[in-house]
Design a protein around this motif. Structure first.
Motif: not given
Length: 821
Positions: A494-503, A510-519, A529-530
């Motif tokens: 499809g041509l519409e953009v989704g809401g998947d993201w990472y950070d 020395n901590h690090v947060a890993l984030v992945i999500g999906d709208v 919203l992402m």
């Protein structure tokens, strides 16, 4: 024949028995079955009665029916004996089947019934059955009469019909069973081989283009087909994936000689049947192609495919009008040497960009807004209401060389303005017939409207795509004791953009947060919203909250946004010093760990619901232990789940890819994982390889006492700590001054608990004082010699390399870093 009035006198069963004996007196009568069935109408009050006997092909075939037309009650001509129809069940079990309106509602025949209150009884009869239908319940006496009718029924010898003979391009479809006899040439048109064809009409329908299925179903469904000839053009998908136009001609043949009603006819190649472009079907095909074209490039390719081959043109171009320039989107053939010199000079990148001032004739045609045709050596012949036809000799070379034998210029207009142009050229002399000119005019109108729609779609898609690119991280931070890589693949279905993201969020200590999500969904709202959720999670993380609180705060924020979309995510807080981690899931696929020995593990412990669903949701934390060389893989459902495979199968592929890859090269691991990714949905992938820190910082902390000499106690604690760490006395003065000012500011200007944290990594010393006030300290703009305060931050800035303040849960932290030695 016994009348209904006679049946009402006395009991019906004795009179029915007498009538049935009278009807059966002549066993050779061709009307015997019909007259026997009529007694079900008279004595049992049935509206319709039908008799079914075993046929030569093993099906239950209709022998005869009386009363109201059976089609009004959904009774078919044949039933498979192993099916779930009441007739088949009665024959298989040897017992009566009685169904009321409620039971019939679940049967396939119910959709064919005109009446809502229908009662049906099926009685087994000598390998066949009697089916009686009424619009009222059958009482006990009705049932007794039906059983007498069933006992009196005898079936004639089955009539056999000769095998259906179909020509090579012909077919014969049994309307009740869906079985079809097809010729060899017909199967070739569908791209099927005889040994792989199962004889079912559904197999042929499955190869049709979805948009053409409604028209096809109107032909092959008995409910919609009437007697007479039918003709239809439709498309099928060939083995190479390209559509092919076919033409069906057929008629409905009624049941006869033991053969059920069937659709017989032929199917031929529509293009072969009409070699000349003189039919409205060409316009229909172009309209069908443009209806599914989403982008400007799609529209251009659809026009080229629909016109060049049918018109036998040597070249065709489609361009958009942007100001005073002609921006070409498609050239066919796509080679510079196939086009005039001007077009070669203006060739930039993939397509040329020609100035309108160099093509004055074309500019005039576009202003006029009518199709213009030039033939080799033709005299001007404008016709009222039609396109003009002129001599090619008067054209400028840049335009005339497009078609030495003939040229057609089609202005593409929509909403009262010209949005583009289509140019069709021939090398050999070409004669434009009236049908061909009508085709060009109709095609121009369709393409103009489609181009306008595609323009709007492209603009919106580009805007949303740019928004999403801006919301995703441009690069990932360098991590102490590890490496992180990420990939994002947009969907191709499809041509519409989704809401998947990472950070990847660096945190203190020395901590690090890993984030992945999906709208949920694919839209501009999902992309927006992402961005909001990514920002919220990053903000809550830097405030120092534990992982479960971070996710809970994001859930509360999403509920306050009053959106209809929900969000799934995984949040992993990794301590890069110790290798411990805490994982929180909110309705998202779990992480996968690849251990140093190559084994893999799915962290599929309990998680919470998606964000934005429950106000008081709980998000449990799962502890993880990482050894040096462990890879943490976070992904969205687009990688592990699709319409063709389950979630479990997707995780098996992910684990196998991780196990077989070399973890030393994390970029290659990501490429391996995504090598066979299904592109029906957006895919986000985030990988972290934990290597461990070769040099760990020294840490110490102390809660400052609120006493008059608190600053002196803080200096003493710092001096003792630095001595224990081996720091020289000469390097302590600046640190002692800085900690004295930081602690004094916190005690004077805030209430509540104050904490001092000391960190030493190599020659760098970090001092951090945390208090309960959110107010950030400010450096005074000017101090007089008589001022008694306000110099604390100025002194801290003077003795340290860098200082700053960050918000933390319930307050702030003011810190500074000094270089020792």
């Amino acid at each position: 024949m016994v009348t209904e009035g006679g049946a009402r006198q006395g009991g019906r069963a004795p009179r029915a028995e007498v009538a049935l004996k009278t009807v059966g007196a002549d066993p050779r009568s061709p009307e015997r079955v019909r007259r026997t069935l009529e007694q079900a109408l008279v004595f049992a009050g049935a509206s319709c009665a039908a008799g079914y006997a075993p046929g030569a092909d093993g099906l239950l075939c209709l022998v005869d029916s009386v009363g109201v037309p059976r089609t009004l009650y959904g009774l078919r001509e044949t039933y498979p004996p192993d099916g779930g129809s009441p007739a088949a069940v009665a024959v298989r079990t040897g017992r009566p089947v009685r169904l009321g309106p409620g039971e019939l509602a679940g049967c396939a025949e119910s959709r064919r019934m005109a009446a809502a209150e229908v009662h049906l009884t099926a009685l087994p009869v000598r390998g066949g059955c009697l089916v009686a239908v009424a619009e009222r319940p059958f009482d006990a006496e009705d049932r007794a009469c039906l059983e007498l009718v069933a006992d009196a029924l005898t079936w004639p010898a089955p009539r056999t019909a000769p095998p259906e003979q179909v020509p090579g391009d012909g077919f014969a479809l049994a309307m009740d069973t869906g079985r079809v006899e097809a010729g060899e040439r017909l199967l070739d048109l569908f791209g099927l081989r005889r040994e792989r064809f199962d004889g079912r009409v559904e197999t042929l329908l499955g190869l049709a283009v979805p948009e053409d299925l409604p028209a096809l179903m109107s032909v092959v469904e008995a409910d919609h087909m009437s007697l007479g000839d039918r003709e239809l053009e439709f498309r099928v998908i060939g083995p190479a994936g390209t559509p092919r136009w076919l033409r069906l001609r057929g008629r409905l043949a009624p049941a006869e000689a033991g053969r059920p009603a069937r659709l017989v006819g032929t199917i031929a190649d529509a293009a072969a049947g009409r070699p000349e472009v003189t039919d409205v079907a060409r316009v229909q095909r172009l309209a069908a192609a443009l209806s599914t074209a989403g982008t400007v490039r799609d529209v251009s390719h659809a026009v080229v495919s629909a016109l060049r081959a049918p018109l036998r043109a040597d070249r065709i171009a489609l361009a958009e009008v942007e100001g005073d320039r002609l921006v070409v989107t498609v050239l066919d053939p796509p080679y510079p040497e196939s086009w005039p010199e001007l077009w070669r000079l203006e060739w930039r990148g993939e397509w040329p960009d020609a100035p309108m001032r160099s093509l004055p004739t074309l500019a005039a045609v576009l202003r006029e807004g009518r199709v213009r045709i030039w033939s080799a050596g033709a005299a001007p012949r404008p016709a009222p209401g039609e396109s003009g036809e002129d001599d090619l000799g008067g054209l400028e070379p840049a335009l005339g060389e497009l078609g030495p034998g003939g040229l057609a210029v089609l202005p593409l207009a929509a909403a009262g303005r010209t949005v583009g142009a289509c140019l069709v050229g021939w090398n050999a002399p070409h004669d434009f017939g009236p049908d061909e000119r009508a085709l060009l005019t109709a095609s121009a109108a369709l393409a103009g409207q489609a181009l306008t729609r595609a323009h709007a779609f492209d603009a919106e898609h580009e805007l949303v795509g740019m928004l999403q690119r801006q919301l995703l991280p441009r690069s990932l931070p360098r991590l102490p004791g590890g490496e992180a890589v990420a990939r994002y693949l947009p969907a191709t279905a499809g041509l519409e953009v989704g809401g998947d993201w990472y950070d990847v969020i660096p945190l203190p200590d020395n901590h690090v947060a890993l984030v992945i999500g999906d709208v949920q969904g694919h839209s501009a709202a999902a992309a927006t919203l992402m961005g909001q959720m990514r920002t919220a999670l990053r903000a809550y993380s830097t405030e120092g909250h534990p992982p479960d609180v971070v996710v809970a705060h994001a859930n509360r924020l999403l509920l306050e946004l009053e959106t209809d979309l929900f969000v799934t995510c995984v949040y992993v807080d990794v301590d890069m010093e110790s290798g411990t981690a805490w994982c929180v899931r909110a309705g998202h696929p779990p992480p996968v760990l690849r251990h140093p020995d190559g084994s893999t593990e799915t962290v599929d412990d309990d998680g919470g619901p998606p964000l934005g669903v429950l106000p008081q949701a709980e998000f449990p934390m799962t502890p993880l232990r990482l050894r040096a060389g462990t890879v943490v893989a976070l992904t969205t459902d687009g990688l592990v789940e699709s319409s063709a495979s389950s979630l479990d199968e997707g995780y098996e592929r992910l684990r196998a890819a991780l196990a077989g890859a070399d973890a030393a090269h994390l970029d290659l691991v990501a490429d391996t994982v995504l090598a066979d990714a299904h592109r029906g949905d957006d895919v986000a992938l985030l990988l972290l390889r934990y290597d461990g820190m070769s040099v760990r910082p020294l840490r110490e902390g102390w809660t400052v006492w609120r006493v008059p000499e608190a600053a002196r106690h803080a200096r003493r604690f710092l001096r003792r700590t630095l001595r224990r760490w081996g720091v020289a006395e000469d390097d302590m003065d600046a640190a002692l001054l800085a900690v004295s000012e930081l602690v004094t500011n916190a005690l004077v200007h805030t209430d509540g608990q104050v904490r001092l944290d000391i960190t030493l990594l190599g020659p760098r010393l970090r001092l951090a004082v945390t208090d309960t006030s959110p107010r950030t300290p400010t450096k005074p703009t000017g101090l007089g010699w008589e001022a008694t305060g306000g110099r604390g931050i100025v002194l801290v800035e003077a003795v340290s390399e860098v200082w700053g303040t960050v918000p933390v849960s319930g307050g702030k932290q003011v810190w500074c870093e000094l270089r020792l030695g």
